[in-house]
Write an enzyme that holds these catalytic residues in place. Structure first.
Site, PDB file in Angstrom:
ATOM      1  N   SER A 482      -5.479  13.408  -8.129  1.00  0.00           N
ATOM      2  CA  SER A 482      -5.324  13.486  -6.688  1.00  0.00           C
ATOM      3  C   SER A 482      -6.521  12.870  -5.955  1.00  0.00           C
ATOM      4  O   SER A 482      -6.718  11.669  -5.998  1.00  0.00           O
ATOM      5  CB  SER A 482      -5.096  14.945  -6.282  1.00  0.00           C
ATOM      6  OG  SER A 482      -4.608  15.048  -4.973  1.00  0.00           O
ATOM      7  N   ASP A 493     -11.345  -0.801  -6.459  1.00  0.00           N
ATOM      8  CA  ASP A 493     -10.827  -1.905  -5.647  1.00  0.00           C
ATOM      9  C   ASP A 493     -11.951  -2.683  -4.977  1.00  0.00           C
ATOM     10  O   ASP A 493     -11.905  -3.916  -4.893  1.00  0.00           O
ATOM     11  CB  ASP A 493      -9.861  -1.374  -4.586  1.00  0.00           C
ATOM     12  CG  ASP A 493      -8.502  -1.015  -5.161  1.00  0.00           C
ATOM     13  OD1 ASP A 493      -8.242  -1.345  -6.337  1.00  0.00           O
ATOM     14  OD2 ASP A 493      -7.699  -0.391  -4.444  1.00  0.00           O
ATOM     15  N   LYS A 508      -1.494  11.633 -10.210  1.00  0.00           N
ATOM     16  CA  LYS A 508      -0.855  12.364  -9.117  1.00  0.00           C
ATOM     17  C   LYS A 508      -1.169  11.655  -7.810  1.00  0.00           C
ATOM     18  O   LYS A 508      -2.242  11.794  -7.250  1.00  0.00           O
ATOM     19  CB  LYS A 508      -1.328  13.812  -9.043  1.00  0.00           C
ATOM     20  CG  LYS A 508      -0.615  14.599  -7.931  1.00  0.00           C
ATOM     21  CD  LYS A 508      -1.135  16.010  -7.804  1.00  0.00           C
ATOM     22  CE  LYS A 508      -0.365  16.758  -6.727  1.00  0.00           C
ATOM     23  NZ  LYS A 508      -0.568  16.207  -5.377  1.00  0.00           N
TER      24      LYS A 508
END
Length: 734
Positions: A482, A493, A508
Site C-alpha cells: 500500500s 520512477d 496492493k
C-alpha cells in the site's frame, strides 16, 4: 484522501492495539462519505434487520465498489461458490452431491439477495455444513477409539485442497477424513506426545470445532455470508458484522490486551498477517508474518486447538489482561504441515506508541576487497503513522517529521548513504507517504488515484526542500504494501532510489472506504434492531507517477536478494479475485535518474558477494527445500521418513553453528538511534545482540553468546548496506 490502507484477507482481527492504531492495523479508513443508495432499496413493512442488511450490502457493493458491477447472475454464481469455500475452504466437508443440490439457488440468488434480502440459501447451506461436520466429528472419534494407526507405508496426505474436487460421496469423504486424521496423529506423534494424549487432544479438537460452529449465532453466519459476497468483488472489500465491530471496540479499549499482531483466517489456519512494531510479539521477535497459530494455551492450562476455529473465537483466546501470559503453538512461515510446531510464550501488553516510531542505525562497515571502510545509515520505518500524540498541535508526531529528524542526525554523523527499510511496512497514512517521499525529491507528483468514473487525481510533494539528497536504497519485501509501494514506486520512477529486496512488493494498489451501515439505514428508513456493522469497499486504485499501477504487480526490485519472505503465496496475486493491473497516462515529473547508470555494476558486485556468502548459501538451501516441499502440496505419512527429516534438520543447524564459530564473519559496528537519541550529540555505545552460536557443551546443545552486531542474523539487510556502500563509491567516482 483516504488513509490507513493495508492488505487484508478474509476477516482481519487485531489483537492488543491501542485505540490510535487499531483501525490502521486492519486497513479500515475513516468514512470519507456515503455511498448512494439505489432506488430499489426502500423500506418494506415487516422487513427483518437481516434482510435489510443483506439488501443494503448488495446495493452498496454494486454501486460503490470500484467495478460498479451490480449483483447479476454471473456474480451470484461466484457468490455461492465463495460462501461454500468460506465454510469449507479445504473442500473436505461438503460432498459433490451437496454442491449439486445447492445449484438450485444459483438462478434466483441475485434477485433474492437484491430484492428481498433473502438469506434462505445461507441458512440452508450452513445447516448442511453442520450435518457434515457432525459426521466427520463422529467418524474421527470412532477412528481414534479404535486406534491402530500404521505409519510404515509410502502414502502421502495432500494438505493443499483449495482447488481439489470435493468428495464424491460419503465413502470418499471417509477416506479423506481418515487420511487427514492420520496426518494430524502423526504430527502429534512426531512431537513425542503419548498415544493416549494424542487421542484426547484430537478428539477434543474435532468436538470443539463442531461445538463452536454449532454455537454461531445468526449474525455470525450472516457475516460469513456477506463477507463471501464482498469478496466476489475484490479481496479487500469486507462486511464487518456487528459482532466483529464489537470485538474491534473491545480491542480499542485499554481493558484487554494481547500479542500485538494482526491476524487473518486462511485455509482453516489463524495466520499472522502483520507483527506490529512496539507490540509484545515484535519485542520478543517470536512471530513473523505467515506464521500459523494452531493452538492457544493460558498460563497453567492445557492448550486449546484453534485449527478451523472461527477467527473471532481464536482472538478471544489470545486476548486477556495486561501482564498475563499466553502460549501459542505455531507452524513457522514457509514450512509445511510436516514440521513440528514451535511453542512461543508472550506476555500480554499494549502496543507502545513510542516503539512504533521510526528508528535509525549508524553502521560502520569494515574495509573489504577493493573498498575502504564506510559509514552508512539505516532508517527502519514500521508504518506511515500520523498524529499519534494527544498533545498539542505543535507536538504531534508523524512519520515524516520523525524520519526528517533521523536523517538530520545521520547527516551529522557523516553517513555516506542511507537505507530506508520498508520490509515490514504494511502501509498507513497516504498523506505521510507523500510527504515522506518529498524528503528525498525537490517536488512533483508522488501518486495518482483513479476512481471508477475514470477521474484521476494527482497528489504531489509541493515542498521544494530536500532533507537528504545522497545515495539512497529502499529495502522492500513481499510484506511492503500500500503506502510503502507508493513511496518505493515514486522514488523508482524518479530514479532517486535503488530498490532492493524481494522480486516485488505485495501489490496492493487499491483504496478502501468504510461505510457504517446504521447511518445509511436510518437515512433510508430501513429498520434494524441492532448495529448492522459496516462495509469496507474498494473505491479507487493507486498509480505511480509513471502511470503504472501498483495493483497486483507491486514495485519490482532493481536488485533481487534471496529472502525468507519471498514466497509466491504472499502477494496480492495469490488472493482470490484481485482487481487487475492497468496503467494511466504518466504525470509530468522531472526524472533525476541517479540509479539507472549504476544498476548493472551494483548487481554484478552484489551477486558475487551473495554467491560467496555462507549465510546466503544456507538461506538458498533452506528456500529450495521449502519450495520443494510446498510444491508437492503433500506430506509423507511414513514415520521413519519424517523422523529422518527432523534429524537431518537438527544436523544441518548444528553444522551451521559450528561453522559460524570456526569462521566468524567480519561484523560491522552498529549504533542504535531512537527519535529522542537523535537530538543528543555523538553516538551511543555500539549495539550488542545475543545470538545462538555453537560451542561444545555437555548436553550437546547451542548456547547464547554475545556478538557486537544487530546485523548478525539479518543477511538481507547486511547485503543492502554493502550495495549502498558500493553505490556511494560509484557516485563518488562520478
Amino acid at each position: 484522501m483516504v488513509e490507513m490502507n493495508r492488505p487484508t484477507r478474509i476477516a482481519i482481527s487485531v489483537v492488543a492495539l491501542a485505540a490510535a492504531s487499531a483501525l490502521a492495523a486492519i486497513g479500515i479508513a475513516r468514512p470519507a462519505g456515503q455511498a448512494l443508495i439505489g432506488d430499489a432499496i426502500k423500506p418494506v413493512a415487516g422487513d427483518s434487520t437481516e434482510a435489510n442488511i443483506t439488501r443494503l450490502t448488495s446495493d452498496v457493493l454494486g454501486r460503490s465498489q470500484f467495478s460498479h458491477h451490480p449483483l447479476d447472475r454471473e456474480l451470484a454464481g461466484k457468490f455461492l461458490d465463495s460462501y461454500l469455500d468460506a465454510l469449507d475452504g479445504t473442500h473436505a466437508i461438503f460432498l459433490q452431491s451437496d454442491v449439486v443440490e445447492f445449484a438450485k439457488y444459483r438462478d434466483d440468488l441475485s434477485r433474492a439477495t437484491r430484492g428481498q434480502g433473502d438469506t434462505t440459501a445461507a441458512r440452508a447451506i450452513f445447516a448442511r455444513y453442520l450435518e457434515r461436520l457432525a459426521l466427520r466429528s463422529a467418524f474421527a472419534s470412532d477412528l481414534l477409539k479404535k486406534g491402530g494407526f500404521d505409519f510404515t507405508g509410502q502414502d502421502r496426505y495432500t494438505f493443499d485442497r483449495a482447488h481439489a474436487p470435493r468428495p464424491l460421496d460419503l465413502a470418499a469423504a471417509h477416506e479423506l477424513w481418515r487420511q487427514q486424521l492420520r496426518a494430524e496423529y502423526l504430527q502429534e506423534k512426531l512431537g513425542d506426545l503419548p498415544p493416549d494424549q494424542i487421542v484426547k487432544k484430537l478428539t477434543r479438537r474435532y468436538t470443539r470445532q463442531l461445538d463452536t460452529m454449532k454455537g454461531l449465532g445468526a449474525g455470525e453466519v450472516l457475516e460469513v455470508y456477506l463477507n463471501a459476497l464482498a469478496h466476489v468483488y475484490d479481496p479487500h472489500s469486507d462486511y464487518l458484522g456487528h459482532e466483529q465491530m464489537e470485538s474491534l471496540n473491545i480491542s480499542m479499549s485499554l481493558s484487554l490486551f494481547g500479542i500485538g499482531a494482526a491476524l487473518e483466517s486462511a485455509d482453516g489456519y489463524c495466520t499472522v498477517r502483520d507483527v506490529l512494531s512496539g507490540g509484545p510479539a515484535a519485542r520478543g521477535g517470536v512471530l513473523k508474518p505467515g506464521d500459523r497459530i494452531v493452538a492457544v494455551a493460558q498460563a497453567g492450562k492445557d492448550a486449546v486447538d484453534v485449527v478451523d476455529m472461527p477467527l473471532s473465537h481464536t482472538v478471544e483466546l489470545i486476548r486477556g489482561p495486561k501482564g498475563t501470559t499466553v502460549t501459542l503453538t505455531v507452524l513457522p512461515s514457509g514450512t509445511t504441515e510436516s514440521k513440528v510446531p514451535e511453542h512461543v510464550t508472550i506476555v500480554r501488553d499494549q502496543v507502545q506508541l513510542e516503539d512504533q516510531r521510526a528508528k535509525a542505525r549508524v553502521v560502520d562497515l569494515p574495509a573489504t576487497d577493493g573498498r575502504a571502510a564506510v559509514r552508512v545509515g539505516v532508517v527502519d520505518l514500521p508504518e506511515f503513522y500520523a498524529d499519534m500524540s494527544e498533545e498539542g498541535e505543535g507536538s504531534r508526531r508523524s512519520a515524516t517529521a520523525d524520519v526528517a529528524r533521523l536523517l538530520t542526525k545521520l547527516k551529522a554523523e557523516k553517513v555516506q548513504g542511507v537505507v530506508v527499510d520498508l520490509r515490514r511496512n504494511g502501509g498507513g497514512s497516504l498523506k505521510e507517504a507523500i510527504s515522506l517521499t518529498g524528503l528525498f525529491i525537490e517536488q512533483g507528483p508522488v501518486v495518482q488515484t483513479r476512481a471508477a468514473t475514470g477521474n484521476i487525481e494527482v497528489d504531489a510533494d509541493t515542498d521544494r526542500s530536500v532533507a537528504y539528497d545522497g545515495p539512497l536504497v529502499v529495502l522492500t519485501s513481499r510484506f511492503s504494501a500500500s503506502a510503502s509501494e507508493i513511496m518505493a514506486g515514486a522514488l523508482k520512477d524518479y530514479g532517486r532510489a535503488l530498490i532492493v529486496g524481494d522480486p516485488s512488493t505485495f501489490g496492493k494498489g487499491t483504496v478502501q472506504n468504510v461505510l457504517p451501515l446504521a447511518r445509511m439505514m436510518d437515512q433510508n428508513k430501513l429498520s434494524h434492531a441492532y448495529d448492522p456493522g459496516a462495509l469496507k469497499v474498494t473505491i479507487r486504485k493507486f498509480y505511480r507517477p509513471s502511470g503504472a499501477s501498483t495493483q497486483l504487480r507491486g514495485v519490482a526490485s532493481d536488485i533481487v536478494l534471496p529472502s525468507a519472505t519471498d514466497f509466491s503465496d504472499v502477494s496480492e496475486a495469490s488472493l482470490r479475485d484481485p482487481l487487475p493491473w492497468d496503467a494511466v497516462p504518466a504525470a509530468k515529473y522531472d526524472r533525476v535518474d541517479h540509479v539507472a547508470p549504476y544498476v548493472e555494476a551494483l548487481h554484478a558486485k552484489s551477486m558475487q558477494r551473495v554467491g560467496a556468502s555462507k549465510e546466503f548459501s544456507y538461506l538458498r538451501d533452506d528456500l529450495g527445500r521449502a519450495e520443494k516441499e510446498l510444491a508437492t502440496k503433500s506430506i509423507s505419512l511414513n514415520e521413519a521418513e519424517r523422523r529422518q527429516e527432523q534429524a537431518d534438520a537438527k544436523t544441518r543447524a548444528a553444522d551451521r553453528q559450528r561453522e559460524q564459530v570456526a569462521h566468524p564473519p567480519v561484523l560491522p559496528t552498529v549504533y542504535e538511534l531512537t527519535i529522542d537519541r537523535a537530538a543528543a550529540p555523538g553516538l551511543p555505545p555500539p549495539a550488542h545482540l545475543v545470538v545462538m552460536n555453537w560451542a561444545p557443551r555437555d548436553d550437546n546443545k547451542p548456547h547464547p553468546t554475545t556478538t557486537p552486531a544487530e546485523l548478525e542474523d539479518d543477511v538481507t539487510l547486511d547485503e543492502s548496506t554493502q550495495i549502498l556502500a558500493d553505490y556511494a563509491a560509484l557516485l563518488t567516482k562520478k
